[in-house]
Design a protein around this motif. Sequence first.
Motif, PDB file in Angstrom:
ATOM      1  N   ASP A   3     -21.708 -32.417   3.041  1.00 34.57           N
ATOM      2  CA  ASP A   3     -22.616 -31.782   2.084  1.00 34.57           C
ATOM      3  C   ASP A   3     -21.869 -30.767   1.239  1.00 34.57           C
ATOM      4  O   ASP A   3     -21.048 -30.002   1.748  1.00 34.57           O
ATOM      5  CB  ASP A   3     -23.751 -31.064   2.812  1.00 34.57           C
ATOM      6  CG  ASP A   3     -24.823 -32.021   3.280  1.00 34.57           C
ATOM      7  OD1 ASP A   3     -24.907 -33.124   2.730  1.00 34.57           O
ATOM      8  OD2 ASP A   3     -25.573 -31.645   4.197  1.00 34.57           O
ATOM      9  N   LEU A   4     -22.163 -30.778  -0.043  1.00 34.83           N
ATOM     10  CA  LEU A   4     -21.730 -29.737  -0.966  1.00 34.83           C
ATOM     11  C   LEU A   4     -23.021 -29.131  -1.480  1.00 34.83           C
ATOM     12  O   LEU A   4     -23.856 -29.835  -2.045  1.00 34.83           O
ATOM     13  CB  LEU A   4     -20.907 -30.328  -2.108  1.00 34.83           C
ATOM     14  CG  LEU A   4     -20.368 -29.346  -3.136  1.00 34.83           C
ATOM     15  CD1 LEU A   4     -19.009 -29.816  -3.614  1.00 34.83           C
ATOM     16  CD2 LEU A   4     -21.282 -29.165  -4.303  1.00 34.83           C
ATOM     17  N   ARG A   5     -23.203 -27.842  -1.231  1.00 30.74           N
ATOM     18  CA  ARG A   5     -24.448 -27.217  -1.668  1.00 30.74           C
ATOM     19  C   ARG A   5     -24.193 -25.805  -2.152  1.00 30.74           C
ATOM     20  O   ARG A   5     -23.249 -25.147  -1.733  1.00 30.74           O
ATOM     21  CB  ARG A   5     -25.498 -27.233  -0.573  1.00 30.74           C
ATOM     22  CG  ARG A   5     -25.177 -26.407   0.627  1.00 30.74           C
ATOM     23  CD  ARG A   5     -26.264 -26.578   1.696  1.00 30.74           C
ATOM     24  NE  ARG A   5     -25.804 -26.085   2.963  1.00 30.74           N
ATOM     25  CZ  ARG A   5     -26.202 -24.940   3.499  1.00 30.74           C
ATOM     26  NH1 ARG A   5     -27.086 -24.189   2.871  1.00 30.74           N
ATOM     27  NH2 ARG A   5     -25.734 -24.554   4.663  1.00 30.74           N
ATOM     28  N   SER A   7     -26.282 -22.266  -2.411  1.00 31.09           N
ATOM     29  CA  SER A   7     -27.468 -21.586  -1.915  1.00 31.09           C
ATOM     30  C   SER A   7     -27.171 -20.101  -1.812  1.00 31.09           C
ATOM     31  O   SER A   7     -26.176 -19.706  -1.203  1.00 31.09           O
ATOM     32  CB  SER A   7     -27.834 -22.149  -0.539  1.00 31.09           C
ATOM     33  OG  SER A   7     -28.897 -21.439   0.014  1.00 31.09           O
ATOM     34  N   TRP A  12     -21.182 -24.051  -0.322  1.00 28.26           N
ATOM     35  CA  TRP A  12     -20.829 -24.609   0.983  1.00 28.26           C
ATOM     36  C   TRP A  12     -20.223 -25.979   0.744  1.00 28.26           C
ATOM     37  O   TRP A  12     -20.828 -26.830   0.095  1.00 28.26           O
ATOM     38  CB  TRP A  12     -22.067 -24.769   1.850  1.00 28.26           C
ATOM     39  CG  TRP A  12     -22.707 -23.495   2.287  1.00 28.26           C
ATOM     40  CD1 TRP A  12     -23.527 -22.690   1.549  1.00 28.26           C
ATOM     41  CD2 TRP A  12     -22.577 -22.880   3.555  1.00 28.26           C
ATOM     42  NE1 TRP A  12     -23.916 -21.614   2.285  1.00 28.26           N
ATOM     43  CE2 TRP A  12     -23.349 -21.699   3.530  1.00 28.26           C
ATOM     44  CE3 TRP A  12     -21.896 -23.208   4.719  1.00 28.26           C
ATOM     45  CZ2 TRP A  12     -23.456 -20.859   4.629  1.00 28.26           C
ATOM     46  CZ3 TRP A  12     -22.005 -22.365   5.808  1.00 28.26           C
ATOM     47  CH2 TRP A  12     -22.768 -21.201   5.749  1.00 28.26           C
ATOM     48  N   GLU A 146     -29.757 -23.341  -7.064  1.00 28.55           N
ATOM     49  CA  GLU A 146     -29.488 -23.943  -5.763  1.00 28.55           C
ATOM     50  C   GLU A 146     -29.546 -25.449  -5.905  1.00 28.55           C
ATOM     51  O   GLU A 146     -30.402 -25.983  -6.607  1.00 28.55           O
ATOM     52  CB  GLU A 146     -30.513 -23.465  -4.726  1.00 28.55           C
ATOM     53  CG  GLU A 146     -30.411 -21.989  -4.423  1.00 28.55           C
ATOM     54  CD  GLU A 146     -31.246 -21.580  -3.227  1.00 28.55           C
ATOM     55  OE1 GLU A 146     -31.791 -22.469  -2.530  1.00 28.55           O
ATOM     56  OE2 GLU A 146     -31.337 -20.369  -2.983  1.00 28.55           O
ATOM     57  N   PHE A 147     -28.626 -26.149  -5.253  1.00 29.15           N
ATOM     58  CA  PHE A 147     -28.643 -27.614  -5.216  1.00 29.15           C
ATOM     59  C   PHE A 147     -27.838 -28.091  -4.026  1.00 29.15           C
ATOM     60  O   PHE A 147     -27.080 -27.349  -3.420  1.00 29.15           O
ATOM     61  CB  PHE A 147     -28.124 -28.222  -6.531  1.00 29.15           C
ATOM     62  CG  PHE A 147     -26.666 -27.990  -6.800  1.00 29.15           C
ATOM     63  CD1 PHE A 147     -25.698 -28.876  -6.357  1.00 29.15           C
ATOM     64  CD2 PHE A 147     -26.253 -26.882  -7.533  1.00 29.15           C
ATOM     65  CE1 PHE A 147     -24.361 -28.664  -6.615  1.00 29.15           C
ATOM     66  CE2 PHE A 147     -24.920 -26.661  -7.801  1.00 29.15           C
ATOM     67  CZ  PHE A 147     -23.967 -27.555  -7.334  1.00 29.15           C
ATOM     68  N   ARG A 148     -28.023 -29.361  -3.692  1.00 24.66           N
ATOM     69  CA  ARG A 148     -27.311 -29.988  -2.574  1.00 24.66           C
ATOM     70  C   ARG A 148     -26.983 -31.423  -2.954  1.00 24.66           C
ATOM     71  O   ARG A 148     -27.837 -32.151  -3.453  1.00 24.66           O
ATOM     72  CB  ARG A 148     -28.171 -29.960  -1.324  1.00 24.66           C
ATOM     73  CG  ARG A 148     -27.604 -30.806  -0.199  1.00 24.66           C
ATOM     74  CD  ARG A 148     -28.503 -30.833   1.004  1.00 24.66           C
ATOM     75  NE  ARG A 148     -27.821 -30.068   2.020  1.00 24.66           N
ATOM     76  CZ  ARG A 148     -28.396 -29.336   2.929  1.00 24.66           C
ATOM     77  NH1 ARG A 148     -29.697 -29.261   2.974  1.00 24.66           N
ATOM     78  NH2 ARG A 148     -27.694 -28.689   3.825  1.00 24.66           N
ATOM     79  N   VAL A 149     -25.717 -31.827  -2.723  1.00 23.44           N
ATOM     80  CA  VAL A 149     -25.277 -33.203  -2.965  1.00 23.44           C
ATOM     81  C   VAL A 149     -24.397 -33.631  -1.797  1.00 23.44           C
ATOM     82  O   VAL A 149     -23.937 -32.807  -1.007  1.00 23.44           O
ATOM     83  CB  VAL A 149     -24.498 -33.338  -4.299  1.00 23.44           C
ATOM     84  CG1 VAL A 149     -25.377 -33.055  -5.486  1.00 23.44           C
ATOM     85  CG2 VAL A 149     -23.284 -32.451  -4.307  1.00 23.44           C
ATOM     86  N   THR A 150     -24.140 -34.914  -1.715  1.00 26.62           N
ATOM     87  CA  THR A 150     -23.250 -35.458  -0.692  1.00 26.62           C
ATOM     88  C   THR A 150     -21.976 -35.944  -1.368  1.00 26.62           C
ATOM     89  O   THR A 150     -22.033 -36.648  -2.377  1.00 26.62           O
ATOM     90  CB  THR A 150     -23.928 -36.623   0.052  1.00 26.62           C
ATOM     91  OG1 THR A 150     -25.145 -36.139   0.623  1.00 26.62           O
ATOM     92  CG2 THR A 150     -23.044 -37.162   1.145  1.00 26.62           C
TER      93      THR A 150
END
Length: 180
Positions: A3-5, A7, A12, A146-150
């Motif tokens: 995960d690349l996020r 926040s 992260w 804020e966001f989250r990707v794989t």
Amino acid sequence: MLDLRVSKRILWIGRAVYPLANIARVYSFVLRPRRKEAVLRFLRYSAGTIAIAMLVMLPSLPMLVLGGSNGQSGTAGYVVFVWLLAIGAEIFFLVDMIGVLTASPQFVLAVETSGASTALVTSPDPRYLDQLVEQLSYAIEHPDTEFRVTVQSLTVSPKNYYFGDNVNMYGGSGNTGISS
């Protein structure tokens, strides 16, 4: 896959944490193997291995040339042992070179901090990485984002790939650098 996020003003990447305020540069590029250097390194190590084997074998040459039957078998065994070690080293260097020659270029997103750390992630799609660069740069300017990707993680040996910018510096004093 990891995960690349972003926040709460923190990036992260897997379990690694980078404060957005410390990110100096985010960019995507193609990480290319150092094929020419791998071949030159193989040739240099091969020449060194052969030279060392000859030097190590040198003291036993008079026994092989002059020696009779009493010490010749021990000397011959020593010479065979030295050359077996040299052949083993050559095989190791050859496998290392072939690993670099067969490595494919990787599309990479790099995150550099104001310190010494750099994070690398990869994707088979370079457009996806370019979108991530835009999202990260937007998040740096807008701390509430804020966001989250794989993404995919990347494990490479720096001696086998070209990484980062090349800077040639002439003149000045007190300049230090690192070469591989």
